[in-house]
Design a protein around this motif. Structure first.
Motif, PDB file in Angstrom:
ATOM      1  N   UNK A 248      27.653 -12.834 -14.667  1.00 57.04           N
ATOM      2  CA  UNK A 248      26.285 -12.483 -14.312  1.00 57.04           C
ATOM      3  C   UNK A 248      26.325 -11.320 -13.334  1.00 57.04           C
ATOM      4  N   UNK A 249      25.455 -10.328 -13.551  1.00 57.66           N
ATOM      5  CA  UNK A 249      25.372  -9.225 -12.589  1.00 57.66           C
ATOM      6  C   UNK A 249      23.929  -8.730 -12.572  1.00 57.66           C
ATOM      7  N   UNK A 250      23.715  -7.537 -12.015  1.00 57.57           N
ATOM      8  CA  UNK A 250      22.335  -7.055 -11.906  1.00 57.57           C
ATOM      9  C   UNK A 250      21.671  -6.849 -13.268  1.00 57.57           C
ATOM     10  N   UNK A 251      22.464  -6.655 -14.328  1.00 55.29           N
ATOM     11  CA  UNK A 251      21.845  -6.376 -15.627  1.00 55.29           C
ATOM     12  C   UNK A 251      21.445  -7.642 -16.367  1.00 55.29           C
ATOM     13  N   UNK A 252      22.181  -8.732 -16.171  1.00 55.17           N
ATOM     14  CA  UNK A 252      21.879  -9.974 -16.878  1.00 55.17           C
ATOM     15  C   UNK A 252      22.625 -11.126 -16.229  1.00 55.17           C
TER      16      UNK A 252
END
Ligand SMILES: Cc1cc2nc3c(=O)[nH]c(=O)nc-3n(C[C@@H](O)[C@@H](O)[C@H](O)COP(=O)(O)OP(=O)(O)OC[C@H]3O[C@@H](n4cnc5c(N)ncnc54)[C@H](O)[C@@H]3O)c2cc1C
Ligand code: FES
Ligand code: FES
Lengths: 287, 173
Positions: A248-252
């Motif tokens: 999980x990161x800032x994009x999804x």
């Protein structure tokens, strides 16, 4: 920062070796000059290799495959008739990079040489079993592209070295390919995840996976299935995505990225399979 | 070993780079620090302020110019890289025309595509390149070809209309 425009490969690698940790190669500048602006790169020496006379030609075709040189741009890739015929997934990926003006400058080799797990052209290249030649003052070596990627932003190309060519073997007769990407906003954001799929004449499947692990990953090969069977397709997708370690990161978030990877893998496989018999091999859409 | 006229040069690269190129058909020569972008050199060293500075990282297209026949984001090109290049900026587009504007620029006015105007030099350069490479583009091709040029006033429909209008004018010329 100094700027140097060598005339030969020997001069280029000698200059890189003279300041191995603070020199950077410059081709299209679409990664390097953004990084310099953000001060995430502070090179003391920029080696512009566009004037190197003995560089591998941008695109050369032979019976066994295509060789790309360091100055081949995304625009060159998209426009080349043999690349379009043999590697539709690569053309689709290159066509999604930035805008027209970015594609006029951005080089294919640097897209991979940067080592970003989200680079759009790396998954198709890995699925096509591409290899790179790396040159330094002490000589040349060749590596499979999938082994070239070591970690995010780390590749086999050490400080002071340069990737001098990228070789993509001719696909087997009757095979085809397709690329699928998901992104939050096209043109200005990197891939949330991406899948490049190759389906052989007999139905065997291979994928390259983007932004689904620390590096671009290879999935498969997976044995032929009955593509009309939903159940078999889901099992094949499981096997193709087995190497993925989505985070999980800032994009999804992790769950969303995992779910989207399945959607993209399914679409890419089905589109590549259909394209094998479609006379207009470049029709189709990509997100 | 290094092609430079700067006496202070060390063996790889100089403090100042002398760049000779052609800008809008005229020969230009500037001496710039190596990190100077083409965008800044056009605006500051050459006084050609039609090329705009906005994001300075390749995302908005305000700085679009044509170098050796292809559009580039001049914020992502060093001035040093322009050695020997042929550069066309918005100032050069209509230079030979009676009103100082080329047919494309006239079309932007006719179609009402210009609002605050900030993005327009970049839009016009992207459109010029699009029409040179594809003289009869579809609406989708125009949108794709211009997708790297953002307009904060969001006059996209009229920008597309201006490009279509120019294509029609050029077809009947
Ligand atoms: C607005 C914008 C949108 C973008 N959108 C996308 C996108 O949608 N998808 C995507 O994948 N990318 C995208 N990118 C990044 C993409 O343009 C770059 O990854 C590009 O392909 C890099 O090529 P370049 O020639 O510009 O590299 P440069 O910036 O010139 O070089 C970058 C670095 O790569 C290394 N390098 C370059 N050449 C070599 C070589 N021959 N050997 C070894 N190392 C080398 C060096 O470290 C060098 O400093 C975008 C960039 C911008 C600015
Ligand atoms: S200022 Fe160059 S693209 Fe925005
Ligand atoms: S007209 Fe205002 S930004 Fe485009």
């Amino acid at each position: 920062m100094r700027y140097y425009r060598p005339a030969t490969t020997a001069q280029a690698v000698a200059a890189l070796a003279s300041q191995p940790h603070t020199s950077r190669i410059l081709v299209g500048g679409t990664d390097l000059l953004v990084a310099v602006r953000h001060r995430s790169a502070q090179p003391t020496l920029v080696v512009d290799i566009k004037g190197v006379r003995d560089l591998t030609a941008p695109i050369s075709v032979d019976e066994q495959g295509i060789t790309f040189g360091p100055t081949a741009t995304m625009g060159d890739v998209i426009a080349h008739p043999t690349v379009r015929e043999w590697f539709p997934a690569l053309v689709e990926a290159a066509g999604l990079v930035g805008s027209v003006a970015i594609r006029n400058r951005a080089s294919l080799i640097a897209n991979s040489a940067n080592g970003s797990p989200a680079a759009d052209t790396s998954p198709p290249l890995v699925s096509f079993n591409a290899s790179v030649t790396i040159t330094s003052v002490s000589g040349e070596r060749t590596s499979l592209l999938r082994e070239f990627f070591l970690a995010p932003r780390r590749t086999l190309c050490e400080p002071g070295e340069m990737v001098t060519s990228l070789r993509v073997p001719r696909p087997s007769p009757g095979s085809s390919s397709a690329f699928e990407r998901m992104t939050r906003r096209r043109g200005v954001d990197l891939a949330t995840c991406s899948v490049g799929a190759v389906v052989d004449a007999d139905g065997a499947m291979t994928v390259g996976l983007g932004a689904l692990g620390p590096t671009t990953l290879l999935g498969g090969p997976v044995a032929p299935i009955d593509l009309t069977s939903q159940e078999q397709l889901e099992r094949a997708v499981d096997a193709l995505l087995a190497p993925a370690t989505p985070i999980g990161d800032i994009r999804a978030g992790k769950a969303y990225r995992t779910a989207m990877a399945r959607v993209l893998a399914r679409r890419a496989v089905l589109r590549a399979a259909a394209r094998r018999t479609d006379p207009d091999r470049l029709t189709g859409r990509s997100s | 070993m290094i092609p430079t006229e700067d006496q202070s040069a060390d063996e790889v690269g100089a403090d100042l780079v002398v760049v000779t190129c052609s800008v809008n058909g005229e020969s230009a020569r500037v001496s710039v620090p190596p990190h100077r972008t083409l965008m800044d050199a056009l605006r500051n060293e050459l006084g050609l302020t039609g090329t705009k500075t906005c994001c300075a990282e390749g995302e908005c297209g305000a700085c679009t110019v044509i170098v050796d026949g292809a559009t580039v984001n001049s914020c992502l090109m060093l001035a040093a890289e322009a050695e020997g290049c042929d550069i066309l900026t918005v100032e050069g587009l209509g230079a030979g025309e009676p009103g100082g504007l080329c047919d494309l620029q006239e079309s932007f006015l006719e179609a009402g595509a210009v609002q605050c105007g900030f993005c327009i030099p970049g839009q016009v350069m992207a459109a010029e390149y699009l029409l040179r490479t594809n003289p009869d583009p579809s609406v989708d091709e125009i949108r794709e070809g211009m997708s790297g040029n953002l307009c904060r006033c969001a006059g996209y429909q009229r920008i597309v209309a201006a490009v279509e209008l120019t294509a029609r004018k050029r077809a009947t010329r």
